[in-house]
Design a protein around this motif. Structure first.
Motif, PDB file in Angstrom:
ATOM      1  N   HIS A 171      -0.737   1.489  -5.448  1.00  0.00           N
ATOM      2  CA  HIS A 171      -1.879   1.092  -4.610  1.00  0.00           C
ATOM      3  C   HIS A 171      -1.681   1.569  -3.170  1.00  0.00           C
ATOM      4  O   HIS A 171      -2.605   2.093  -2.554  1.00  0.00           O
ATOM      5  N   VAL A 172      -0.474   1.366  -2.641  1.00  0.00           N
ATOM      6  CA  VAL A 172      -0.191   1.750  -1.249  1.00  0.00           C
ATOM      7  C   VAL A 172      -0.412   3.251  -1.068  1.00  0.00           C
ATOM      8  O   VAL A 172      -1.032   3.697  -0.105  1.00  0.00           O
ATOM      9  N   THR A 173       0.078   4.047  -2.029  1.00  0.00           N
ATOM     10  CA  THR A 173      -0.089   5.502  -1.959  1.00  0.00           C
ATOM     11  C   THR A 173      -1.573   5.871  -1.900  1.00  0.00           C
ATOM     12  O   THR A 173      -1.993   6.687  -1.073  1.00  0.00           O
ATOM     13  N   VAL A 174      -2.370   5.244  -2.768  1.00  0.00           N
ATOM     14  CA  VAL A 174      -3.813   5.545  -2.805  1.00  0.00           C
ATOM     15  C   VAL A 174      -4.494   5.070  -1.521  1.00  0.00           C
ATOM     16  O   VAL A 174      -5.362   5.761  -0.972  1.00  0.00           O
ATOM     17  N   ILE A 175      -4.078   3.898  -1.018  1.00  0.00           N
ATOM     18  CA  ILE A 175      -4.658   3.363   0.228  1.00  0.00           C
ATOM     19  C   ILE A 175      -4.415   4.343   1.375  1.00  0.00           C
ATOM     20  O   ILE A 175      -5.339   4.663   2.132  1.00  0.00           O
ATOM     21  N   LEU A 176      -3.188   4.840   1.503  1.00  0.00           N
ATOM     22  CA  LEU A 176      -2.862   5.788   2.587  1.00  0.00           C
ATOM     23  C   LEU A 176      -3.728   7.044   2.468  1.00  0.00           C
ATOM     24  O   LEU A 176      -4.257   7.539   3.459  1.00  0.00           O
ATOM     25  N   LYS A 177      -3.887   7.516   1.235  1.00  0.00           N
ATOM     26  CA  LYS A 177      -4.680   8.727   1.002  1.00  0.00           C
ATOM     27  C   LYS A 177      -6.147   8.479   1.379  1.00  0.00           C
ATOM     28  O   LYS A 177      -6.765   9.283   2.081  1.00  0.00           O
ATOM     29  N   LYS A 178      -6.710   7.357   0.895  1.00  0.00           N
ATOM     30  CA  LYS A 178      -8.128   7.067   1.175  1.00  0.00           C
ATOM     31  C   LYS A 178      -8.382   6.848   2.660  1.00  0.00           C
ATOM     32  O   LYS A 178      -9.441   7.199   3.168  1.00  0.00           O
ATOM     33  N   LEU A 179      -7.424   6.227   3.359  1.00  0.00           N
ATOM     34  CA  LEU A 179      -7.611   5.964   4.789  1.00  0.00           C
ATOM     35  C   LEU A 179      -7.299   7.198   5.640  1.00  0.00           C
ATOM     36  O   LEU A 179      -7.559   7.205   6.842  1.00  0.00           O
ATOM     37  N   GLY A 180      -6.714   8.213   5.010  1.00  0.00           N
ATOM     38  CA  GLY A 180      -6.395   9.437   5.740  1.00  0.00           C
ATOM     39  C   GLY A 180      -5.256   9.258   6.725  1.00  0.00           C
ATOM     40  O   GLY A 180      -5.257   9.847   7.808  1.00  0.00           O
ATOM     41  N   VAL A 181      -4.265   8.410   6.350  1.00  0.00           N
ATOM     42  CA  VAL A 181      -3.107   8.181   7.213  1.00  0.00           C
ATOM     43  C   VAL A 181      -1.839   8.587   6.470  1.00  0.00           C
ATOM     44  O   VAL A 181      -1.822   8.698   5.243  1.00  0.00           O
ATOM     45  N   ARG A 182      -0.744   8.799   7.249  1.00  0.00           N
ATOM     46  CA  ARG A 182       0.481   9.301   6.625  1.00  0.00           C
ATOM     47  C   ARG A 182       1.502   8.221   6.327  1.00  0.00           C
ATOM     48  O   ARG A 182       2.384   8.418   5.514  1.00  0.00           O
ATOM     49  N   SER A 183       1.386   7.102   7.042  1.00  0.00           N
ATOM     50  CA  SER A 183       2.435   6.091   6.862  1.00  0.00           C
ATOM     51  C   SER A 183       1.830   4.700   6.720  1.00  0.00           C
ATOM     52  O   SER A 183       0.689   4.453   7.122  1.00  0.00           O
ATOM     53  N   ARG A 184       2.645   3.814   6.168  1.00  0.00           N
ATOM     54  CA  ARG A 184       2.261   2.414   6.015  1.00  0.00           C
ATOM     55  C   ARG A 184       1.948   1.812   7.391  1.00  0.00           C
ATOM     56  O   ARG A 184       0.965   1.091   7.563  1.00  0.00           O
ATOM     57  N   THR A 185       2.785   2.139   8.382  1.00  0.00           N
ATOM     58  CA  THR A 185       2.598   1.618   9.742  1.00  0.00           C
ATOM     59  C   THR A 185       1.250   2.035  10.300  1.00  0.00           C
ATOM     60  O   THR A 185       0.520   1.232  10.888  1.00  0.00           O
ATOM     61  N   GLN A 186       0.907   3.301  10.101  1.00  0.00           N
ATOM     62  CA  GLN A 186      -0.379   3.822  10.589  1.00  0.00           C
ATOM     63  C   GLN A 186      -1.545   3.088   9.908  1.00  0.00           C
ATOM     64  O   GLN A 186      -2.536   2.750  10.555  1.00  0.00           O
ATOM     65  N   ALA A 187      -1.396   2.830   8.604  1.00  0.00           N
ATOM     66  CA  ALA A 187      -2.448   2.113   7.859  1.00  0.00           C
ATOM     67  C   ALA A 187      -2.630   0.713   8.434  1.00  0.00           C
ATOM     68  O   ALA A 187      -3.750   0.245   8.620  1.00  0.00           O
ATOM     69  N   VAL A 188      -1.512   0.053   8.735  1.00  0.00           N
ATOM     70  CA  VAL A 188      -1.564  -1.309   9.275  1.00  0.00           C
ATOM     71  C   VAL A 188      -2.208  -1.308  10.661  1.00  0.00           C
ATOM     72  O   VAL A 188      -3.052  -2.157  10.967  1.00  0.00           O
TER      73      VAL A 188
END
Length: 198
Positions: A169-186
């Motif tokens: 899920h995290v991998t797909v979330i990063l891809k959909k949000l267009g970010v490279r890292s978990r920190t960036q997504a947060v």
């Protein structure tokens, strides 16, 4: 009090309509699951369980066919704009006269979108809100727990799934949000938080 007043006013403006009230996001979701035929949902951003705009995003993802009308005490134009970006059909100040609220509800039922004066329709083509709309309800839950600082193991436990599922899920979330890292997504997702009232 506000909920009861709104319910009474809408009952008078829409004779014969059945109005269901909820005191929290969880109660609203239960009502929506129980009955599939809702014409519109009036939502208070300060309702328990909303977690800023996350609750709005989750409801739009789960029930895309139900128009959402946000009723809020927030005076911030930024909040109003972001609710429209996240798919609300209208943003109404809690202080608005009940007749005005009823008029806006009528308009939304006709398919119109109402943003407050000075709030444009959703802005840049690739806003965070538009990218985030691609997330599934379960991905929203994972993202919400990531924002709270939970690691994959804790998220897996809370959602009752395997850690590998959370990683996927995290991998797909990063891809959909267009970010490279978990920190960036947060950091991006923290934009869903509402500014303090007042």
């Amino acid at each position: 009090m506000v909920r009861d007043a709104l319910g009474t006013a809408l009952g008078q403006s829409f004779p014969g309509a059945r109005i269901v009230t909820a005191a929290s996001l969880a109660e609203a979701e239960t009502a929506l699951e129980r009955e599939q035929e809702f014409d519109a949902l009036l939502l208070d951003l300060d309702m328990p369980g909303m977690d800023g705009l996350t609750g709005l995003a989750l409801l739009r993802s789960n029930y895309p066919a139900v128009p959402v009308i946000v009723v809020s005490a927030a005076q911030d134009g930024q909040v109003a704009r972001r609710t429209i970006e996240f798919g609300a059909s209208a943003f109404i100040a809690k202080s608005a006269p009940l007749e005005e609220i009823a008029d806006i509800v009528r308009g939304v039922l006709r398919g119109e979108v109402f943003a407050p004066p000075g709030v444009a329709e959703p802005g840049p083509a690739e806003s965070f809100a538009q990218r985030a709309q691609q997330l599934t309800p379960q991905q929203w839950r994972v993202l919400s727990l990531m924002v709270q600082g939970d690691q994959n193991k804790i998220i897996a436990h809370k959602l009752g799934v395997g850690e590998a599922t959370v990683k996927a899920h995290v991998t797909v979330i990063l891809k959909k949000l267009g970010v490279r890292s978990r920190t960036q997504a947060v950091i991006e997702a923290r934009h869903l938080a509402l500014p303090p009232a007042g």
